[in-house]
Design a protein around this motif. Structure first.
Motif, PDB file in Angstrom:
ATOM      1  N   ASN A 103       0.833  -1.195   0.000  1.00 38.51           N
ATOM      2  CA  ASN A 103       0.000   0.000   0.000  1.00 38.51           C
ATOM      3  C   ASN A 103       0.871   1.251   0.000  1.00 38.51           C
ATOM      4  OD1 ASN A 103      -1.418   2.275   1.205  1.00 38.51           O
ATOM      5  ND2 ASN A 103      -3.077   0.870   1.640  1.00 38.51           N
ATOM      6  N   LEU A 104       1.894   1.276   0.831  1.00 38.14           N
ATOM      7  CA  LEU A 104       2.761   2.440   0.937  1.00 38.14           C
ATOM      8  C   LEU A 104       3.604   2.632  -0.326  1.00 38.14           C
ATOM      9  CD1 LEU A 104       3.589   4.791   2.688  1.00 38.14           C
ATOM     10  CD2 LEU A 104       5.194   3.283   3.869  1.00 38.14           C
ATOM     11  N   VAL A 105       4.079   1.548  -0.907  1.00 39.74           N
ATOM     12  CA  VAL A 105       4.844   1.639  -2.157  1.00 39.74           C
ATOM     13  C   VAL A 105       3.947   2.185  -3.267  1.00 39.74           C
ATOM     14  CG1 VAL A 105       6.010   0.307  -3.951  1.00 39.74           C
ATOM     15  CG2 VAL A 105       6.516  -0.142  -1.565  1.00 39.74           C
ATOM     16  N   ARG A 106       2.730   1.679  -3.353  1.00 38.28           N
ATOM     17  CA  ARG A 106       1.797   2.133  -4.390  1.00 38.28           C
ATOM     18  C   ARG A 106       1.476   3.615  -4.222  1.00 38.28           C
ATOM     19  NH1 ARG A 106      -3.965   2.300  -5.370  1.00 38.28           N
ATOM     20  NH2 ARG A 106      -4.370   1.815  -7.556  1.00 38.28           N
ATOM     21  N   THR A 107       1.223   4.054  -3.003  1.00 36.01           N
ATOM     22  CA  THR A 107       0.936   5.464  -2.740  1.00 36.01           C
ATOM     23  C   THR A 107       2.141   6.331  -3.087  1.00 36.01           C
ATOM     24  OG1 THR A 107      -0.637   4.882  -1.004  1.00 36.01           O
ATOM     25  CG2 THR A 107       0.259   7.117  -0.947  1.00 36.01           C
ATOM     26  N   SER A 108       3.322   5.889  -2.706  1.00 35.44           N
ATOM     27  CA  SER A 108       4.548   6.636  -3.017  1.00 35.44           C
ATOM     28  C   SER A 108       4.706   6.784  -4.525  1.00 35.44           C
ATOM     29  CB  SER A 108       5.765   5.912  -2.432  1.00 35.44           C
ATOM     30  OG  SER A 108       5.641   5.795  -1.034  1.00 35.44           O
ATOM     31  N   HIS A 109       4.475   5.712  -5.245  1.00 37.38           N
ATOM     32  CA  HIS A 109       4.558   5.733  -6.706  1.00 37.38           C
ATOM     33  C   HIS A 109       3.525   6.702  -7.290  1.00 37.38           C
ATOM     34  CE1 HIS A 109       3.766   3.451 -10.684  1.00 37.38           C
ATOM     35  NE2 HIS A 109       4.674   4.377 -10.883  1.00 37.38           N
ATOM     36  N   ALA A 110       2.302   6.648  -6.786  1.00 39.13           N
ATOM     37  CA  ALA A 110       1.228   7.501  -7.304  1.00 39.13           C
ATOM     38  C   ALA A 110       1.544   8.985  -7.146  1.00 39.13           C
ATOM     39  CB  ALA A 110      -0.092   7.169  -6.600  1.00 39.13           C
ATOM     40  N   ARG A 152      -4.997  11.481  17.757  1.00 40.99           N
ATOM     41  CA  ARG A 152      -5.147  11.049  19.150  1.00 40.99           C
ATOM     42  C   ARG A 152      -4.399   9.756  19.436  1.00 40.99           C
ATOM     43  NH1 ARG A 152     -11.395  11.316  20.034  1.00 40.99           N
ATOM     44  NH2 ARG A 152     -11.470  11.566  17.793  1.00 40.99           N
ATOM     45  N   PHE A 153      -4.164   8.953  18.412  1.00 44.34           N
ATOM     46  CA  PHE A 153      -3.419   7.701  18.557  1.00 44.34           C
ATOM     47  C   PHE A 153      -2.817   7.357  17.202  1.00 44.34           C
ATOM     48  CE2 PHE A 153      -7.975   6.965  18.207  1.00 44.34           C
ATOM     49  CZ  PHE A 153      -8.061   6.243  17.021  1.00 44.34           C
ATOM     50  N   CYS A 154      -1.994   6.342  17.178  1.00 44.96           N
ATOM     51  CA  CYS A 154      -1.291   5.938  15.957  1.00 44.96           C
ATOM     52  C   CYS A 154      -2.272   5.528  14.865  1.00 44.96           C
ATOM     53  CB  CYS A 154      -0.371   4.756  16.226  1.00 44.96           C
ATOM     54  SG  CYS A 154       1.022   5.155  17.259  1.00 44.96           S
ATOM     55  N   VAL A 155      -1.915   5.854  13.626  1.00 42.16           N
ATOM     56  CA  VAL A 155      -2.682   5.397  12.475  1.00 42.16           C
ATOM     57  C   VAL A 155      -1.853   4.367  11.714  1.00 42.16           C
ATOM     58  CG1 VAL A 155      -4.047   7.514  12.243  1.00 42.16           C
ATOM     59  CG2 VAL A 155      -1.870   7.319  11.030  1.00 42.16           C
ATOM     60  N   ASN A 156      -2.482   3.650  10.823  1.00 42.48           N
ATOM     61  CA  ASN A 156      -1.820   2.647  10.000  1.00 42.48           C
ATOM     62  C   ASN A 156      -0.634   3.274   9.265  1.00 42.48           C
ATOM     63  OD1 ASN A 156      -1.724   1.635   6.995  1.00 42.48           O
ATOM     64  ND2 ASN A 156      -2.383  -0.114   8.222  1.00 42.48           N
ATOM     65  N   VAL A 157       0.442   2.503   9.102  1.00 40.82           N
ATOM     66  CA  VAL A 157       1.661   3.010   8.473  1.00 40.82           C
ATOM     67  C   VAL A 157       1.401   3.498   7.050  1.00 40.82           C
ATOM     68  CG1 VAL A 157       2.491   0.745   7.671  1.00 40.82           C
ATOM     69  CG2 VAL A 157       4.132   2.555   8.134  1.00 40.82           C
ATOM     70  N   GLY A 158       0.519   2.845   6.322  1.00 41.61           N
ATOM     71  CA  GLY A 158       0.179   3.297   4.975  1.00 41.61           C
ATOM     72  C   GLY A 158      -0.548   4.633   4.990  1.00 41.61           C
ATOM     73  N   VAL A 159      -1.441   4.810   5.936  1.00 39.81           N
ATOM     74  CA  VAL A 159      -2.166   6.073   6.084  1.00 39.81           C
ATOM     75  C   VAL A 159      -1.190   7.177   6.485  1.00 39.81           C
ATOM     76  CG1 VAL A 159      -3.919   7.289   7.434  1.00 39.81           C
ATOM     77  CG2 VAL A 159      -4.368   4.969   6.607  1.00 39.81           C
ATOM     78  N   ALA A 160      -0.306   6.891   7.429  1.00 38.33           N
ATOM     79  CA  ALA A 160       0.674   7.882   7.876  1.00 38.33           C
ATOM     80  C   ALA A 160       1.561   8.334   6.714  1.00 38.33           C
ATOM     81  CB  ALA A 160       1.524   7.317   9.007  1.00 38.33           C
ATOM     82  N   GLY A 161       2.012   7.385   5.926  1.00 38.97           N
ATOM     83  CA  GLY A 161       2.841   7.729   4.772  1.00 38.97           C
ATOM     84  C   GLY A 161       2.084   8.589   3.773  1.00 38.97           C
ATOM     85  N   ALA A 162       0.836   8.214   3.492  1.00 38.24           N
ATOM     86  CA  ALA A 162       0.026   8.980   2.545  1.00 38.24           C
ATOM     87  C   ALA A 162      -0.199  10.408   3.041  1.00 38.24           C
ATOM     88  CB  ALA A 162      -1.310   8.275   2.313  1.00 38.24           C
ATOM     89  N   LEU A 163      -0.446  10.572   4.340  1.00 41.66           N
ATOM     90  CA  LEU A 163      -0.643  11.912   4.890  1.00 41.66           C
ATOM     91  C   LEU A 163       0.611  12.771   4.741  1.00 41.66           C
ATOM     92  CD1 LEU A 163      -2.664  11.025   8.101  1.00 41.66           C
ATOM     93  CD2 LEU A 163      -3.505  12.307   6.117  1.00 41.66           C
ATOM     94  N   CYS A 164       1.769  12.191   4.990  1.00 40.81           N
ATOM     95  CA  CYS A 164       3.027  12.939   4.855  1.00 40.81           C
ATOM     96  C   CYS A 164       3.280  13.347   3.410  1.00 40.81           C
ATOM     97  CB  CYS A 164       4.201  12.108   5.369  1.00 40.81           C
ATOM     98  SG  CYS A 164       4.193  11.891   7.145  1.00 40.81           S
ATOM     99  N   ILE A 165       3.059  12.414   2.496  1.00 42.90           N
ATOM    100  CA  ILE A 165       3.278  12.706   1.077  1.00 42.90           C
ATOM    101  C   ILE A 165       2.288  13.767   0.594  1.00 42.90           C
ATOM    102  CG2 ILE A 165       3.204  11.750  -1.252  1.00 42.90           C
ATOM    103  CD1 ILE A 165       3.980   9.021   0.046  1.00 42.90           C
ATOM    104  N   TYR A 166       1.040  13.649   1.004  1.00 47.82           N
ATOM    105  CA  TYR A 166       0.030  14.621   0.593  1.00 47.82           C
ATOM    106  C   TYR A 166       0.351  16.000   1.151  1.00 47.82           C
ATOM    107  CZ  TYR A 166      -4.457  16.740  -0.438  1.00 47.82           C
ATOM    108  OH  TYR A 166      -5.436  17.563  -0.919  1.00 47.82           O
ATOM    109  N   ASP A 167       0.776  16.055   2.414  1.00 40.01           N
ATOM    110  CA  ASP A 167       1.145  17.332   3.017  1.00 40.01           C
ATOM    111  C   ASP A 167       2.309  17.958   2.249  1.00 40.01           C
ATOM    112  OD1 ASP A 167       0.689  19.119   5.517  1.00 40.01           O
ATOM    113  OD2 ASP A 167       2.876  18.860   5.406  1.00 40.01           O
TER     114      ASP A 167
END
Length: 165
Positions: free
Chosen positions: A20-27, A125-140
């Motif tokens: 999921n994270l690789v695909r998001t990074s690629h996108a 408020r608490f940790c999110v899934n690693v794929g979600v966290a990565g997507a949020l950072c890339i989007y930001d």
């Protein structure tokens, strides 16, 4: 988007999360992807990386933090819930950056945190899934460094007039 970025993970253990994270990074146009201390390889993630990122961007696998290297002048940005981390919405992204996230049920190793130029946290408020966290950072990053028009003052967006043909 100006500059370049890469995404990586340390100690990830779930192939679906990695894919999921690789695909998001690629996108979003990452220049490369990396893992540190993971026994997963690209063959394990084909089911969740339907973009076939392995054909489009380099994938580097490092056994340990000491083996890990980045291109010259590339800042390492750790994504971790640490008290002194900068909240992501207040972070100025480096033009050349590699974002590294920790494992699903853990944190970045102290050795890797020490190597980071910056540490950011997602204000949740608490940790999110690693794929979600990565997507949020890339989007930001895309919002901060992209060449998008200013947001409208009022809610919604005004569509440009379009001529009918």
């Amino acid at each position: 988007m100006r500059g370049y970025f890469a995404v990586g993970v340390e100690g990830i253990s779930k192939s679906f999360n990695l894919g999921n994270l690789v695909r998001t990074s690629h996108a979003f146009g990452a220049q490369f992807f990396f893992t540190i201390g993971s026994d997963l390889n690209y063959q394990h993630i084909r089911a969740s990386d339907t973009s076939h990122a392995d054909v489009h961007l380099p994938f580097y696998a490092y056994d340990k933090v000491g083996d890990f290297s980045l291109p010259r002048d590339c800042a390492l940005v750790g994504v971790e819930l640490l008290d002194d981390a900068v909240d992501l919405p207040s972070f100025r992204h480096p033009l050349r950056a590699a974002y590294v996230l920790g494992p699903e049920k853990g944190s970045l190793s102290p050795e890797l945190v020490a190597r980071c130029d910056h540490i950011v946290k997602i204000p949740t408020r608490f940790c999110v899934n690693v794929g979600v966290a990565g997507a949020l950072c890339i989007y930001d990053r895309m919002i901060a460094l992209g060449s998008f028009a200013e947001r409208p003052v009022m809610a919604g967006a005004r569509l440009p007039n379009r001529s009918k043909s």
